[in-house]
Write a protein that holds these residues in place. Sequence first.
Motif, PDB file in Angstrom:
ATOM      1  N   ALA A  34       4.341 -12.557  32.246  1.00 58.37           N
ATOM      2  CA  ALA A  34       3.766 -13.772  31.658  1.00 58.37           C
ATOM      3  C   ALA A  34       4.323 -14.032  30.266  1.00 58.37           C
ATOM      4  N   LEU A  35       4.474 -12.961  29.476  1.00 60.43           N
ATOM      5  CA  LEU A  35       5.006 -13.121  28.110  1.00 60.43           C
ATOM      6  C   LEU A  35       6.473 -13.530  28.128  1.00 60.43           C
ATOM      7  N   ILE A  36       7.255 -12.922  29.013  1.00 57.21           N
ATOM      8  CA  ILE A  36       8.680 -13.254  29.100  1.00 57.21           C
ATOM      9  C   ILE A  36       8.858 -14.714  29.500  1.00 57.21           C
ATOM     10  N   LEU A  37       8.134 -15.142  30.536  1.00 59.27           N
ATOM     11  CA  LEU A  37       8.244 -16.541  30.980  1.00 59.27           C
ATOM     12  C   LEU A  37       7.754 -17.498  29.900  1.00 59.27           C
ATOM     13  N   SER A  38       6.704 -17.095  29.202  1.00 54.79           N
ATOM     14  CA  SER A  38       6.167 -17.946  28.136  1.00 54.79           C
ATOM     15  C   SER A  38       7.150 -18.070  26.986  1.00 54.79           C
ATOM     16  N   TYR A  39       7.701 -16.934  26.539  1.00 51.57           N
ATOM     17  CA  TYR A  39       8.648 -16.990  25.417  1.00 51.57           C
ATOM     18  C   TYR A  39       9.957 -17.660  25.812  1.00 51.57           C
ATOM     19  N   ARG A  40      10.274 -17.644  27.112  1.00 49.15           N
ATOM     20  CA  ARG A  40      11.441 -18.415  27.572  1.00 49.15           C
ATOM     21  C   ARG A  40      11.183 -19.900  27.376  1.00 49.15           C
ATOM     22  N   GLN A  41       9.943 -20.339  27.674  1.00 43.31           N
ATOM     23  CA  GLN A  41       9.580 -21.741  27.448  1.00 43.31           C
ATOM     24  C   GLN A  41       9.587 -22.077  25.953  1.00 43.31           C
ATOM     25  N   ILE A  42       9.137 -21.117  25.132  1.00 47.50           N
ATOM     26  CA  ILE A  42       9.124 -21.332  23.680  1.00 47.50           C
ATOM     27  C   ILE A  42      10.545 -21.490  23.150  1.00 47.50           C
ATOM     28  N   ILE A  43      11.470 -20.709  23.677  1.00 53.01           N
ATOM     29  CA  ILE A  43      12.870 -20.787  23.229  1.00 53.01           C
ATOM     30  C   ILE A  43      13.430 -22.192  23.415  1.00 53.01           C
ATOM     31  N   PHE A  44      13.157 -22.811  24.575  1.00 51.47           N
ATOM     32  CA  PHE A  44      13.693 -24.157  24.830  1.00 51.47           C
ATOM     33  C   PHE A  44      12.875 -25.237  24.128  1.00 51.47           C
ATOM     34  N   ALA A  45      11.577 -24.973  23.943  1.00 46.60           N
ATOM     35  CA  ALA A  45      10.732 -25.972  23.258  1.00 46.60           C
ATOM     36  C   ALA A  45      10.966 -25.965  21.761  1.00 46.60           C
ATOM     37  N   TYR A  46      11.299 -24.788  21.202  1.00 45.91           N
ATOM     38  CA  TYR A  46      11.524 -24.649  19.752  1.00 45.91           C
ATOM     39  C   TYR A  46      12.827 -23.879  19.531  1.00 45.91           C
ATOM     40  N   PRO A  47      13.975 -24.561  19.745  1.00 48.86           N
ATOM     41  CA  PRO A  47      15.277 -23.883  19.734  1.00 48.86           C
ATOM     42  C   PRO A  47      15.755 -23.423  18.356  1.00 48.86           C
ATOM     43  N   HIS A  48      15.055 -23.786  17.291  1.00 42.32           N
ATOM     44  CA  HIS A  48      15.485 -23.378  15.953  1.00 42.32           C
ATOM     45  C   HIS A  48      14.817 -22.084  15.502  1.00 42.32           C
ATOM     46  N   GLY A  49      14.098 -21.419  16.399  1.00 43.42           N
ATOM     47  CA  GLY A  49      13.480 -20.137  16.080  1.00 43.42           C
ATOM     48  C   GLY A  49      12.104 -20.314  15.459  1.00 43.42           C
ATOM     49  N   GLY A  50      11.539 -19.197  15.052  1.00 40.60           N
ATOM     50  CA  GLY A  50      10.203 -19.231  14.450  1.00 40.60           C
ATOM     51  C   GLY A  50       9.145 -18.665  15.361  1.00 40.60           C
ATOM     52  N   GLY A  51       9.372 -18.711  16.682  1.00 43.25           N
ATOM     53  CA  GLY A  51       8.483 -18.088  17.646  1.00 43.25           C
ATOM     54  C   GLY A  51       7.022 -18.456  17.487  1.00 43.25           C
TER      55      GLY A  51
END
Length: 608
Positions: free
Chosen positions: A76-93
């Motif tokens: 769940a975390l991996i899939l979620s952070y994959r979505q975060i990477i594309f939603a916020y491509p400039h980093g910051g998590g």
Amino acid sequence: MISFIKRLLIGRPLKSNELGEQKLNKTKALAILSSDALSSVAYGPEQILIVLVTVGVAAFWYSIPIAVGVVILLTALILSYRQIIFAYPHGGGAYVVSKNNLGVNPGLIAGGSLLVDYILTVAVSVSAGTDAITSAFPTLHGFNVEIAIAFVIFITILNLRGVTESASILAYPVYLFVLALFILIGVGIYNILTGGVSPELHTPIGTPVAGISLFILLRAFASGSSALTGVEAISNAIPNFKDPAPNNAAKTLMAMGALLTILFSGIVFLAYYYGIAPSREVTVVSQIAEETFGRNFMYFFIQGTTALILILAANTGYSAFPLLAVNLAKDKFIPRVFLMRGDRLGYSNGIIILGIASIILILAFQAETEHLIPLYAVGVFLPFTLSQLGMMVKWLREKPQGWIPKFIINTTGAVISFTVTMMFFLTKFSQVWPILIFLPIIVFFFHRIRKHYEAVGDQLRLTTCESSVTIEGNVMIVPVAGITQVVENSLNYAKSLSPEQIIAVYVAFEREDEKKLEEKWKKWQPDVRLVTLYSHYRSIINPLTKFVDTVEHKAREGNYKVTVVIPQFIPKKGWHNILHNQSSLLIRAFLLYRRDVVVTTVPYHLKK
């Protein structure tokens, strides 16, 4: 000499247009950004068994369903952070996700937690790796602190040399560790399939166990979830990837998730099947390796790479901390020095601050930071929870095409992360309570820093500044210590500015010195007014600042500006400065805080 040492340790400065060469490919990024998560395989399964052993060895079969739960959370975390990477491509998590979707304070809680967590990552990882080394060589046990600090300094210098260079060196131990565990798991499973391991060593799955409870199972699950620390690092460090950065970061994240799943599941399964019980003297991985290979080369190879990965897990902090600090600094919540790139194009101030903070922590806890692990885990799961909630809000607000599966993934991650966080608070409150104190303090300081920057901006902005007062003239005050070339140089400079009045000020400690200078001055500079001030307490600063304040008060009434011209001689060699009292620097330091006084220094360079 200093520049030579700096060049030797850090390397030649890089041009700004060489930044692209400092980006990471997927292979190197996987090594340095996954080292924290992968290293937790060395202690995550053990944490599960430590809780279950309180019930009895028969309860060890529960480690299998608990491991399945950890893998589900990891997925769940991996899939979620994959979505975060594309939603916020400039980093910051987690910081950017929480701030944009939940509000400023949740964002700052996530950001503050991660900043502290990365410091803990370095301190805990290096201390754990040092323990592994001193366990193998007991004679070094008394030097744990020194060895840990030496490793922190080494990793700090390596990261100051640049992301690419540090990745090139640190990638080998990480991949050697992965190779070692793959061999261990592969040979272990082969031995089980060929009947080389007795099935009587373990309790069959499903065996009833007296004394087991949901609370204990949740506690074991929370402890095992400590293996997921570091999963968020890739989403924070997207700017470090080569283009297309989001795609490369997402592929690296998936590869890390796959490796972590295989290694964690494999170690848990072998520990269960071999009937391994946790021990203070020997780690679970060490026991599995000894059961599988005996004490031969492979055993020591596994132990050596495990010690290395534990130390190098600190590098995840060095990769993610500076980039998270950049995002906070851009939003003016921490000092702007974190935005500056160093000679090697890395954010060197963030790297140095991280190294110093980690060393302080190691010294404070004498490199015995085991009891910080729960605090370390909470510092990760709190941002996990907030980032999942933030993504849930984002999907509900925007409702893009195909948002429902994404929402379900984030909801699953949020529920499990929140459960783990609460379990840490319920079961290990005595170790994690400090987070309830230092997090509000950190958020308070974030707001104070932001308030300062906003106040500075308001005052410097041309549209809101107070209207300037017309200056009718300039009164120059020149502090003098006698009749010298340095003083003459400063007086000539003051005269060149065509001021309305020049006043030389001499502070005397003896009446006799006062009279002698007045007599000489009349002959040397008859056109420059000399004011002598007698100091009863042998202080130059107090009489001089009082005089400047008096002149400034009178000058303000006539719209005159007061400028203090400070003579200062510069020795030919830097070390000569320690031979002089540096009174000019003290005068300048005190006068800089006078609101309506201009301070200028006129240097006079000595030739020998």
